[in-house]
Design a protein around this motif. Structure first.
Motif, PDB file in Angstrom:
ATOM      1  N   SER A   1      -4.511   3.362  -1.915  1.00  0.00           N
ATOM      2  CA  SER A   1      -5.560   2.410  -1.548  1.00  0.00           C
ATOM      3  C   SER A   1      -5.524   1.153  -2.386  1.00  0.00           C
ATOM      4  O   SER A   1      -5.895   0.080  -1.943  1.00  0.00           O
TER       5      SER A   1
ATOM      6  N   HIS B   1       0.816  -1.210   0.000  1.00  0.00           N
ATOM      7  CA  HIS B   1       0.000   0.000   0.000  1.00  0.00           C
ATOM      8  C   HIS B   1       0.854   1.267   0.000  1.00  0.00           C
ATOM      9  O   HIS B   1       0.336   2.353   0.269  1.00  0.00           O
TER      10      HIS B   1
ATOM     11  N   ARG C   1      -1.981   4.728   6.374  1.00  0.00           N
ATOM     12  CA  ARG C   1      -2.853   5.724   5.739  1.00  0.00           C
ATOM     13  C   ARG C   1      -2.924   7.000   6.577  1.00  0.00           C
ATOM     14  O   ARG C   1      -2.875   8.108   6.034  1.00  0.00           O
TER      15      ARG C   1
END
Length: 224
Positions: A219, A62, A210
């Motif tokens: 994402s 990610h 995040r």
């Protein structure tokens, strides 16, 4: 047998019972911005170990600029590079992740900061989260002279930072050979989002990525 091994073996009830006795997932640390930044061009490869490779692979999958994150084994020999033997803790392997990245988007020193902010507690010895054993040690495996210099400087900086109350026990290991893990370990978070282990221990790490590194978070899951 680790909690992860219990789940992989299908012993969900036993694993759930055991999980209820352990502390909460690793906390997020404010790892410092590196004083020495990496200077690299072109695609680069790095290897990191920080407990269960499912979570470390998930974090870097990610991360913007990472083109590949592969779970595997590093430190031992070819004939012991398999999950059954590595999880005995009797090989020299560590569960590791081979990360290929574009340094024009994410630098090596930023990958180190991510690892020690949301991926692994660098003060723990041969354990992370609910998993115990030398194969869950936290290690940096540089693949270039530049990476080694940056990693060495960063570990020293971490030790002086005051962020951690205990001594830094993460270590630098010489590169030997990386062995990709079995297919079912690859993209484990992506393929098993409802796994009790993933939801309890690894999904929070990606959420912390995040929240704490919004400029480097993406994402869309990048598979290896």
């Amino acid at each position: 047998m680790s909690f992860k091994s219990l789940i992989a073996a299908g012993s969900l009830g036993l694993a759930a019972l055991a999980m209820s006795t352990v502390a909460s997932a690793e906390e997020v640390f404010d790892a410092p911005v590196a004083a020495r930044q990496a200077s690299e061009t072109g695609l680069q490869t790095a290897i990191f170990a920080g407990g269960c490779f499912w979570g470390i692979e998930g974090i870097f999958s990610h991360t913007r600029g990472v083109t590949s994150a592969v779970s595997g084994y590093h430190g031992g020999t070819a004939n012991t590079a398999n999950y059954r033997q590595v999880t005995t803790g009797l090989t020299d392997h560590a569960e590791s992740v081979r990360v290929t990245y574009d340094p024009s988007i994410v630098r090596y020193d930023q990958l180190l900061q991510i690892l020690f902010s949301v991926g692994a507690d660098p003060t723990l010895h041969n354990r992370q989260g609910p998993d115990r054993g030398a194969h869950y040690r936290t290690a940096i495996v540089p693949t270039t002279t530049e990476q080694r210099a940056v990693a060495t400087a960063y570990l020293r900086q971490m030790g002086r930072s005051g962020v951690w109350d205990d001594p830094i026990r993460a270590r630098i290991e010489d590169y030997r050979r990386f062995y990709p893990a079995e297919d079912y370990h690859q993209d484990y978070m992506l393929n098993n989002p409802n796994s009790g282990y993933i939801r309890r221990w690894d999904a929070p790490k990606v959420e912390a990525l995040r929240e704490n590194f919004p400029g480097l978070y993406r994402s869309r899951f990048r598979t290896g």
